[in-house]
Design a protein around this motif. Structure first.
Motif, PDB file in Angstrom:
ATOM      1  N   TYR A 118      -9.889  -1.797  -2.661  1.00 49.62           N
ATOM      2  CA  TYR A 118      -9.279  -0.526  -2.234  1.00 49.62           C
ATOM      3  C   TYR A 118      -8.275  -0.027  -3.269  1.00 49.62           C
ATOM      4  O   TYR A 118      -8.276   1.154  -3.639  1.00 49.62           O
ATOM      5  N   ARG A 127     -10.076   1.357  -6.389  1.00 48.12           N
ATOM      6  CA  ARG A 127     -10.967   2.510  -6.269  1.00 48.12           C
ATOM      7  C   ARG A 127     -10.299   3.754  -5.691  1.00 48.12           C
ATOM      8  O   ARG A 127     -10.800   4.864  -5.880  1.00 48.12           O
ATOM      9  N   SER A 128      -9.205   3.591  -4.967  1.00 42.03           N
ATOM     10  CA  SER A 128      -8.590   4.749  -4.315  1.00 42.03           C
ATOM     11  C   SER A 128      -7.947   5.670  -5.342  1.00 42.03           C
ATOM     12  O   SER A 128      -7.238   5.231  -6.255  1.00 42.03           O
ATOM     13  N   ASP A 154     -18.171   2.207  -2.362  1.00 46.03           N
ATOM     14  CA  ASP A 154     -17.209   3.315  -2.338  1.00 46.03           C
ATOM     15  C   ASP A 154     -17.077   3.930  -0.949  1.00 46.03           C
ATOM     16  O   ASP A 154     -15.977   4.311  -0.528  1.00 46.03           O
ATOM     17  N   GLN A 169     -13.377   3.436   0.360  1.00 42.89           N
ATOM     18  CA  GLN A 169     -12.510   4.609   0.236  1.00 42.89           C
ATOM     19  C   GLN A 169     -12.478   5.450   1.508  1.00 42.89           C
ATOM     20  O   GLN A 169     -11.410   5.770   2.026  1.00 42.89           O
ATOM     21  N   LYS A 170     -13.640   5.805   2.016  1.00 45.05           N
ATOM     22  CA  LYS A 170     -13.673   6.753   3.128  1.00 45.05           C
ATOM     23  C   LYS A 170     -13.463   6.075   4.482  1.00 45.05           C
ATOM     24  O   LYS A 170     -12.792   6.627   5.357  1.00 45.05           O
ATOM     25  N   GLY A 227     -10.318   2.937   3.710  1.00 40.05           N
ATOM     26  CA  GLY A 227      -9.203   3.665   3.097  1.00 40.05           C
ATOM     27  C   GLY A 227      -8.699   4.805   3.959  1.00 40.05           C
ATOM     28  O   GLY A 227      -7.494   5.058   4.032  1.00 40.05           O
ATOM     29  N   GLU A 243      -4.892   4.805   5.154  1.00 43.22           N
ATOM     30  CA  GLU A 243      -4.003   5.891   4.721  1.00 43.22           C
ATOM     31  C   GLU A 243      -3.453   6.676   5.909  1.00 43.22           C
ATOM     32  O   GLU A 243      -2.329   7.191   5.859  1.00 43.22           O
TER      33      GLU A 243
END
Length: 355
Positions: free
Chosen positions: A28, A31-32, A178, A182-183, A186, A190
């Motif tokens: 994370y 890649r973020s 990813d 990320q999505k 992440g 977040e």
């Protein structure tokens, strides 16, 4: 501003051939797009084995992010103080496990989840449970070997039940690509970061307001006054009292006479001087040089003559001397006849502006 994240558990199963696979946290952070300036360091226990990896970075531009990644649950057994300190200072807790390691999951559920709940001690810290990996028994099969494999995988219902016990958010990450990093993971992480920052900002504002209220001078708490009685104003007796001075001749210190001295009209010098400069000149309150109008001096001389009195008046022994009124002779007979009416007008208290 800062956000502290603590991650517990190992996302790799014990039989994984890819031992170099990056961890969930490192994937994370690497890649973020919101993460910058990543730095990492290892922390060793008292026996010299690495207990956790500490990552420091920045998120959302200027928010300091501190992540402690503890892949070994033994920290709760070997160093209870450190584990409680990590959980106590955490804003977000991540618990991760491999769906293909049923033994580790069972140990987590039976031994370490109660410890985590005890360390949290009813703190409202968001917890994310991440089930990582694709189950190897995804294809239905009836052979005994597949049945054995099925028993070695952690099912979704077991993960959801564990999340309910901790009041956590349950995520399944089939692979660390990813999309999932990320999505999916992440995005949830977040979201909790933003909520944590908002909560800290709100608590800081409340603390600041409370401090300001403490230092502010408090106004006194006054009781409501009792209802006061309505005061009615009394009518003024000034005009009547002033008129009585003239009629009763109380404390008179001047007497006006006609030229034949046949009668006397008594008055008071202070009242007469207050209404006309002519009387001030007559009684010596002002000298002729003080007057700017010479006609007033001439008028005073043409109307009045002040007779000199006895400078040493007689009085009984031991009593204060009795000063007789000043005798003023009015030369003009017409003015003398009008003098009583003029005095009544003066003593009536009427102002010239009211006429």
């Amino acid at each position: 501003r800062s956000v502290n994240i603590v991650a517990f558990g190992n996302e790799r199963d014990g039989f994984s051939e890819d031992s170099q696979q990056p961890s969930l946290i490192w994937s994370y952070l690497g890649r973020s797009a919101l993460i910058s300036q990543i730095d990492s360091s290892l922390s060793a226990s008292y026996v010299g084995n690495p207990v956790f990896t500490e990552y420091q970075a920045y998120v959302f531009g200027n928010v300091r992010l501190v992540v402690h990644d503890c892949p070994v649950w033994d920290i709760f057994d070997s160093d209870w103080y450190t584990s409680c300190r990590l959980i106590g200072g955490a804003d977000i807790i991540v618990i991760k496990y491999s769906v293909n390691d049923k033994t580790s999951f069972q140990e987590l559920k039976d031994s370490y989840v109660p410890m985590v709940k005890k360390a949290l001690n009813h703190c409202s810290v968001p917890v994310i449970i991440s089930a990582i990996g694709a189950r190897k028994n995804g294809v239905p099969c009836t052979c005994p070997l597949c049945t054995s494999d099925r028993r070695s995988c952690v099912t979704t219902s077991e993960g959801v039940q564990l999340a309910k016990e901790l009041g956590a958010t349950y995520l399944e990450l089939h692979t660390l690509n990813d999309f999932y990093i990320q999505k999916y993971f992440g995005g949830v992480l977040e979201y909790f970061m933003i909520q944590s920052l908002n909560q800290k900002s709100s608590e800081k504002m409340k603390k600041r307001r409370k401090t300001q209220r403490c230092h502010r001078v408090q106004p006194p708490q006054l009781e409501q006054p009792e209802k006061m009685p309505i005061l009615k104003g009394e009518a003024s007796h000034y005009n009547a009292d002033l008129h009585n001075l003239l009629c009763c001749c109380q404390c008179a210190d001047v007497a006006f006479y006609p030229e034949d001295l046949s009668r006397a009209v008594e008055a008071h010098k202070i009242i007469l001087c207050s209404v006309s400069h002519l009387f001030m000149l007559l009684f010596g309150v002002k000298s002729p040089s003080d007057s700017q109008d010479a006609s007033i001096v001439q008028l005073a001389k043409s109307l009045f003559v002040v007779e000199a009195g006895d400078p040493f008046p007689s009085s009984p022994h031991g009593a204060p001397p009795c000063v007789p009124p000043v005798r003023v002779v009015v030369k003009d007979s017409v003015f003398c006849s009008c003098l009583p009416d003029i005095l009544h007008f003066i003593y009536s208290g009427t102002c010239w502006e009211q006429i």
